[in-house]
Design a protein around this motif. Structure first.
Motif, PDB file in Angstrom:
ATOM      1  N   ILE A 139       0.851  -1.181   0.000  1.00 34.28           N
ATOM      2  CA  ILE A 139       0.000   0.000   0.000  1.00 34.28           C
ATOM      3  C   ILE A 139       0.893   1.239   0.000  1.00 34.28           C
ATOM      4  CG2 ILE A 139      -1.745   1.283   1.278  1.00 34.28           C
ATOM      5  CD1 ILE A 139      -2.589  -1.451   2.466  1.00 34.28           C
ATOM      6  N   PRO A 140       0.756   2.106  -1.007  1.00 30.97           N
ATOM      7  CA  PRO A 140       1.670   3.255  -1.102  1.00 30.97           C
ATOM      8  C   PRO A 140       1.485   4.218   0.064  1.00 30.97           C
ATOM      9  CG  PRO A 140       0.445   2.920  -3.158  1.00 30.97           C
ATOM     10  CD  PRO A 140      -0.201   2.062  -2.115  1.00 30.97           C
ATOM     11  N   ALA A 141       2.581   4.650   0.623  1.00 34.45           N
ATOM     12  CA  ALA A 141       2.558   5.701   1.632  1.00 34.45           C
ATOM     13  C   ALA A 141       2.735   7.036   0.919  1.00 34.45           C
ATOM     14  CB  ALA A 141       3.658   5.470   2.659  1.00 34.45           C
ATOM     15  N   ARG A 142       2.896   8.119   1.670  1.00 33.91           N
ATOM     16  CA  ARG A 142       3.043   9.441   1.058  1.00 33.91           C
ATOM     17  C   ARG A 142       4.326   9.504   0.236  1.00 33.91           C
ATOM     18  NH1 ARG A 142       1.974  14.182   4.982  1.00 33.91           N
ATOM     19  NH2 ARG A 142       3.693  13.191   6.124  1.00 33.91           N
ATOM     20  N   GLU A 143       5.411   8.975   0.773  1.00 31.00           N
ATOM     21  CA  GLU A 143       6.678   8.943   0.047  1.00 31.00           C
ATOM     22  C   GLU A 143       6.881   7.539  -0.526  1.00 31.00           C
ATOM     23  OE1 GLU A 143       6.667  10.413   3.201  1.00 31.00           O
ATOM     24  OE2 GLU A 143       6.760  12.469   2.453  1.00 31.00           O
ATOM     25  N   VAL A 144       6.894   7.440  -1.853  1.00 25.13           N
ATOM     26  CA  VAL A 144       6.922   6.124  -2.509  1.00 25.13           C
ATOM     27  C   VAL A 144       8.183   5.879  -3.317  1.00 25.13           C
ATOM     28  CG1 VAL A 144       4.420   5.849  -2.644  1.00 25.13           C
ATOM     29  CG2 VAL A 144       5.615   7.099  -4.451  1.00 25.13           C
ATOM     30  N   ILE A 145       8.984   6.900  -3.540  1.00 22.24           N
ATOM     31  CA  ILE A 145      10.160   6.710  -4.383  1.00 22.24           C
ATOM     32  C   ILE A 145      11.171   5.788  -3.712  1.00 22.24           C
ATOM     33  CG2 ILE A 145      12.158   7.894  -5.380  1.00 22.24           C
ATOM     34  CD1 ILE A 145      10.361  10.166  -6.145  1.00 22.24           C
ATOM     35  N   GLN A 146      11.305   5.912  -2.386  1.00 25.37           N
ATOM     36  CA  GLN A 146      12.307   5.085  -1.687  1.00 25.37           C
ATOM     37  C   GLN A 146      12.006   3.589  -1.829  1.00 25.37           C
ATOM     38  OE1 GLN A 146      10.917   7.872  -0.454  1.00 25.37           O
ATOM     39  NE2 GLN A 146      12.714   9.184  -0.600  1.00 25.37           N
ATOM     40  N   PRO A 147      10.779   3.114  -1.547  1.00 25.85           N
ATOM     41  CA  PRO A 147      10.525   1.684  -1.759  1.00 25.85           C
ATOM     42  C   PRO A 147      10.590   1.288  -3.232  1.00 25.85           C
ATOM     43  CG  PRO A 147       8.505   2.830  -1.097  1.00 25.85           C
ATOM     44  CD  PRO A 147       9.634   3.770  -0.875  1.00 25.85           C
ATOM     45  N   ALA A 148      10.196   2.190  -4.142  1.00 25.52           N
ATOM     46  CA  ALA A 148      10.273   1.879  -5.571  1.00 25.52           C
ATOM     47  C   ALA A 148      11.723   1.650  -6.001  1.00 25.52           C
ATOM     48  CB  ALA A 148       9.647   2.999  -6.391  1.00 25.52           C
ATOM     49  N   LEU A 149      12.629   2.418  -5.427  1.00 23.72           N
ATOM     50  CA  LEU A 149      14.060   2.221  -5.729  1.00 23.72           C
ATOM     51  C   LEU A 149      14.540   0.841  -5.300  1.00 23.72           C
ATOM     52  CD1 LEU A 149      15.578   5.703  -4.812  1.00 23.72           C
ATOM     53  CD2 LEU A 149      16.012   4.473  -6.951  1.00 23.72           C
ATOM     54  N   GLU A 150      13.976   0.332  -4.221  1.00 21.82           N
ATOM     55  CA  GLU A 150      14.368  -1.008  -3.774  1.00 21.82           C
ATOM     56  C   GLU A 150      13.763  -2.085  -4.671  1.00 21.82           C
ATOM     57  OE1 GLU A 150      13.493  -1.576   0.335  1.00 21.82           O
ATOM     58  OE2 GLU A 150      14.538   0.246   0.998  1.00 21.82           O
ATOM     59  N   TYR A 151      12.517  -1.883  -5.102  1.00 20.36           N
ATOM     60  CA  TYR A 151      11.856  -2.877  -5.951  1.00 20.36           C
ATOM     61  C   TYR A 151      12.434  -2.893  -7.364  1.00 20.36           C
ATOM     62  CZ  TYR A 151       8.139  -3.473  -2.467  1.00 20.36           C
ATOM     63  OH  TYR A 151       7.427  -3.770  -1.330  1.00 20.36           O
ATOM     64  N   ASN A 152      12.776  -1.732  -7.897  1.00 21.46           N
ATOM     65  CA  ASN A 152      13.224  -1.638  -9.291  1.00 21.46           C
ATOM     66  C   ASN A 152      14.384  -0.651  -9.378  1.00 21.46           C
ATOM     67  OD1 ASN A 152      13.465  -1.491 -12.079  1.00 21.46           O
ATOM     68  ND2 ASN A 152      11.269  -1.385 -12.444  1.00 21.46           N
ATOM     69  N   PRO A 153      15.551  -1.043  -8.865  1.00 22.54           N
ATOM     70  CA  PRO A 153      16.672  -0.092  -8.787  1.00 22.54           C
ATOM     71  C   PRO A 153      17.190   0.356 -10.146  1.00 22.54           C
ATOM     72  CG  PRO A 153      17.378  -2.310  -8.180  1.00 22.54           C
ATOM     73  CD  PRO A 153      15.895  -2.355  -8.279  1.00 22.54           C
ATOM     74  N   ASP A 154      17.128  -0.504 -11.154  1.00 24.68           N
ATOM     75  CA  ASP A 154      17.674  -0.136 -12.461  1.00 24.68           C
ATOM     76  C   ASP A 154      16.873   1.015 -13.080  1.00 24.68           C
ATOM     77  OD1 ASP A 154      19.603  -2.057 -12.231  1.00 24.68           O
ATOM     78  OD2 ASP A 154      18.514  -3.562 -13.403  1.00 24.68           O
ATOM     79  N   PHE A 155      15.541   0.847 -13.120  1.00 22.02           N
ATOM     80  CA  PHE A 155      14.723   1.879 -13.753  1.00 22.02           C
ATOM     81  C   PHE A 155      14.737   3.169 -12.944  1.00 22.02           C
ATOM     82  CE2 PHE A 155      10.547   4.023 -13.981  1.00 22.02           C
ATOM     83  CZ  PHE A 155      10.607   4.460 -15.295  1.00 22.02           C
ATOM     84  N   PHE A 156      14.451   3.107 -11.643  1.00 25.63           N
ATOM     85  CA  PHE A 156      14.354   4.327 -10.858  1.00 25.63           C
ATOM     86  C   PHE A 156      15.722   4.940 -10.582  1.00 25.63           C
ATOM     87  CE2 PHE A 156      10.188   2.459 -10.159  1.00 25.63           C
ATOM     88  CZ  PHE A 156       9.376   3.567 -10.341  1.00 25.63           C
ATOM     89  N   GLY A 157      16.753   4.127 -10.581  1.00 27.67           N
ATOM     90  CA  GLY A 157      18.094   4.683 -10.506  1.00 27.67           C
ATOM     91  C   GLY A 157      18.404   5.538 -11.726  1.00 27.67           C
ATOM     92  N   HIS A 158      17.882   5.105 -12.886  1.00 26.76           N
ATOM     93  CA  HIS A 158      18.134   5.817 -14.136  1.00 26.76           C
ATOM     94  C   HIS A 158      17.322   7.105 -14.243  1.00 26.76           C
ATOM     95  CE1 HIS A 158      18.962   6.686 -18.263  1.00 26.76           C
ATOM     96  NE2 HIS A 158      17.774   6.293 -18.717  1.00 26.76           N
ATOM     97  N   VAL A 159      15.996   7.017 -13.990  1.00 32.02           N
ATOM     98  CA  VAL A 159      15.114   8.171 -14.244  1.00 32.02           C
ATOM     99  C   VAL A 159      14.948   9.067 -13.015  1.00 32.02           C
ATOM    100  CG1 VAL A 159      13.854   6.912 -16.017  1.00 32.02           C
ATOM    101  CG2 VAL A 159      12.990   6.913 -13.660  1.00 32.02           C
ATOM    102  N   TYR A 160      15.529   8.671 -11.893  1.00 36.05           N
ATOM    103  CA  TYR A 160      15.413   9.484 -10.681  1.00 36.05           C
ATOM    104  C   TYR A 160      16.795   9.863 -10.152  1.00 36.05           C
ATOM    105  CZ  TYR A 160      14.519  10.590  -5.743  1.00 36.05           C
ATOM    106  OH  TYR A 160      14.501  11.191  -4.505  1.00 36.05           O
ATOM    107  N   THR A 161      17.526   8.904  -9.612  1.00 37.92           N
ATOM    108  CA  THR A 161      18.822   9.202  -8.998  1.00 37.92           C
ATOM    109  C   THR A 161      19.801   9.803  -9.995  1.00 37.92           C
ATOM    110  OG1 THR A 161      18.458   7.315  -7.524  1.00 37.92           O
ATOM    111  CG2 THR A 161      20.672   8.270  -7.578  1.00 37.92           C
ATOM    112  N   ASP A 162      20.010   9.112 -11.119  1.00 37.57           N
ATOM    113  CA  ASP A 162      20.976   9.595 -12.111  1.00 37.57           C
ATOM    114  C   ASP A 162      20.517  10.907 -12.738  1.00 37.57           C
ATOM    115  OD1 ASP A 162      22.362   7.297 -11.560  1.00 37.57           O
ATOM    116  OD2 ASP A 162      21.772   6.240 -13.394  1.00 37.57           O
TER     117      ASP A 162
END
Length: 624
Positions: free
Chosen positions: A185-208
């Motif tokens: 169930i998504p909380a208010r801040e969702v990017i942190q768990p998304a980075l754990e579930y899909n580090p390649d994609f969110f690392g690319h379009v968010y962190t990098d």
């Protein structure tokens, strides 16, 4: 400096004190706390969000209260038992309401049925497949307009900065999708768990993306990755595809919205169907529709059908091909509606200049209807020669009130200030539009107070992620929200109507400040020194403009000649908006206002009281 343990102890004591007060009122049945406290993530600027459930038949003084206990600010909603039951049972799993309750804590309940409802409906451990599908549709429906806008900024306007800022919002929404797909169930801040579930994609379009220089190649890669992410998850749209496949023929946009309307939060189905049609997944045709009960003209609305054998990718259209088609469609549409005697005027709110249109351009029009005209819907999705037209209906008196009630400098004011009257049968409407590019002093002050109060809440979150969490990427994410709010403030402070891209107005009006807090920080790696400098600059900016931004509150308290409760302040401004409370909290933290407490009873029948904040303003305050 107080330690984090000291801060947490203060908040636990505040909650215990509030529980004792509320339990002493026999009209109150239960209390729930959500937000930072329930996450065990409070810090010295946190507030508490609580839900108080009262007996049916109570006579609450208000539905929303700002309270204070042990110097901790508390925002409380008071709901009768039956309304609470209805809200919690109707909340879809994965929705905001479900997320709110699933990340909360039941502090006490003297009603076993409330505890039973809470335990049954506030579980954070699972989400049903059907509700998950619907929430995925809700999220993607809210995401696509922002993605389309980001694409337009890059491909049409060649505006890398605005595209990047829009992509940040898109990525946050995709993170919500990622969390849902992993049955969380998504909380208010969702990017942190998304980075754990899909580090390649969110690392690319968010962190990098956050930490690199923004150029054409970087943005193009990010857009490609985002589109690929959505394309690979076409199953998100499956409920729409299943429905269309079952119908064995085209279904109008109105029929689709009627079928799905109870399943969506805010967004309608049209953006989903339009996206699938652009992708070539479903096919678009048109079907006749009348806007009002007595309309003598017929317009066209989109209709869709699903035929797997016809699925194919469409070739993108060049701007030189699109602009004449859009101009012709608008002209034909205008010629048609002007003949309807129930339509008084048509206002175009889209910028359809050649340099600003592309194959996904949608025409937005407000139709002013004759007073007394009966129409079933306030908004329609129409089509003319394949060009989507979004139409909003409002009667003549309603339109005048709409412009009068919305403060100059608001988002709505900016939209209509840049609008074009296609035709009008009422000269007074044209007069009403004259001078929309001007902001009066009274509205200027009100908007500055409104926006500055809202800004303080954004900055509190930004500072929490910087000082407590030390997550510098997410600090930057919130910082960009704050800077865009600052840009609107800067425009209004200088008498300009803030545009959608207010950041460019601000860079012209105050280049030195916005260079430090925006331009210089965009392309650099986000570290502690860079972000701390920005936060310090913003803090100084707010302090330097205290009298400009917060003068309505200060003037009221100065005239009062003594302390005044927050309820008195709400009554004076005619609003119980949270930003008023947050503005006072920020001013008290800056020692501009002195904080006291004042007793208040939650209901007309309460025998015990709780405390709400009260403030005193000393004009000779040495801190000013």
């Amino acid at each position: 400096m107080r330690t984090q343990d000291d801060v947490e102890q203060q908040y636990y004591e505040a909650v215990d004190m509030l529980v004792e007060r509320v339990k002493a009122d026999p009209n109150m049945l239960a209390m729930i706390v959500a937000g930072s406290f329930s996450y065990a993530q409070v810090w010295e600027k946190s507030d508490l969000d609580v839900e108080i459930i009262g007996k049916d038949g109570i006579r609450p003084r208000e539905s929303f209260f700002s309270l204070v206990e042990n110097d901790v600010m508390i925002h409380a909603s008071l709901t009768p038992r039956s309304l609470f039951k209805r809200a919690i049972e109707s909340a879809q799993e994965g929705s905001f309401m479900h997320s709110y309750f699933s990340h909360s804590t039941l502090l006490f309940s003297r009603d076993d049925s409330i505890k039973e409802w809470y335990d049954k409906n506030a579980s954070r451990d699972s989400i049903g497949e059907r509700d998950k599908q619907l929430q995925l549709l809700n999220v993607i429906a809210g995401t696509l307009p922002t993605l389309i806008y980001a694409e337009k900024q890059f491909y049409v306007n060649r505006d890398i900065i605005t595209c990047f800022l829009s992509l940040l919002s898109v990525v946050e929404s995709l993170a919500r999708i990622e969390v849902l797909l992993n049955n969380e169930i998504p909380a208010r801040e969702v990017i942190q768990p998304a980075l754990e579930y899909n580090p390649d994609f969110f690392g690319h379009v968010y962190t990098d993306l956050i930490n690199c220089e923004k150029n054409d190649k970087v943005i193009q890669d990010a857009l490609d990755a985002v589109n690929a992410y959505i394309d690979e998850r076409e199953f998100i749209f499956q409920p729409i595809l299943d429905y269309l496949e079952e119908q064995k023929g085209p279904r109008s946009n109105s029929e689709l919205n009627a079928h799905f309307h109870t399943k969506f939060d805010d967004a309608s189905v049209d953006v989903l169907c339009q996206w699938l049609a652009w992708k070539g997944v479903i096919q678009q045709v048109s079907t006749p529709i009348r806007l009002t009960v007595k309309s003598q003209i017929t317009l066209e609305e989109p209709a869709y059908y699903y035929d797997k054998s016809e699925t194919e990718l469409r070739a993108p259209k060049l701007k030189s091909e699109v602009h004449p088609q859009i101009a012709d469609a608008l002209e034909r549409f205008t010629d048609t509606i002007v003949a309807d005697r129930y339509i008084v005027a048509a206002i175009l709110t889209s910028n359809l200049k050649e340099e600003n249109v592309w194959e996904k351009t949608k025409i937005d029009i407000t139709l002013i209807m004759r007073d007394g005209t009966k129409y079933q819907q306030q908004a329609y999705q129409l089509i003319e020669d394949g060009i989507p037209i979004s139409v909003r209906l409002v009667n003549r008196n309603g339109y005048k009130k709409l412009l009068e009630r919305n403060l100059q400098g608001s988002h709505l004011h900016a939209i209509y200030a840049q609008s074009e009257i296609l035709f009008t049968k009422d000269p007074t409407l044209r007069e009403l539009h004259e001078g929309l590019d001007f902001i009066g002093e009274r509205d200027r002050q009100s908007q500055l107070l409104n926006m500055a109060g809202g800004l303080t809440t954004i900055l509190d979150k930004t500072e929490k992620w910087f000082y407590v969490k030390k997550d510098y990427n997410y600090t930057f994410y919130y910082l960009m929200i704050a800077v865009r709010q600052l840009a609107r403030i800067e425009a209004i402070m200088n008498g300009e109507v803030p545009q959608r891209k207010a950041i460019y107005q601000a860079l012209k009006l105050n280049p030195n400040f916005f260079k430090v807090v925006f331009t210089d920080v965009l392309d650099n790696p986000k570290d502690e020194l860079v972000l701390e400098k920005v936060l310090d600059y913003i803090d100084i900016y707010l302090e330097d403009h205290i009298q400009t931004f917060f003068s309505p509150i200060l003037d009221f308290l100065e005239d009062a000649g003594g302390e005044r409760s927050l309820s008195d302040i709400y009554d004076h401004f005619g609003s119980r908006q949270l930003w008023l409370s947050m503005a006072c909290e920020w001013l008290s933290r800056k020692d501009v206002l002195e904080l006291f407490s004042s007793p208040i009873r939650l209901t007309m029948d309460s025998k015990v009281s709780v405390d709400e904040p009260a403030y005193f303003y000393d004009i000779d305050n040495p801190f000013l």
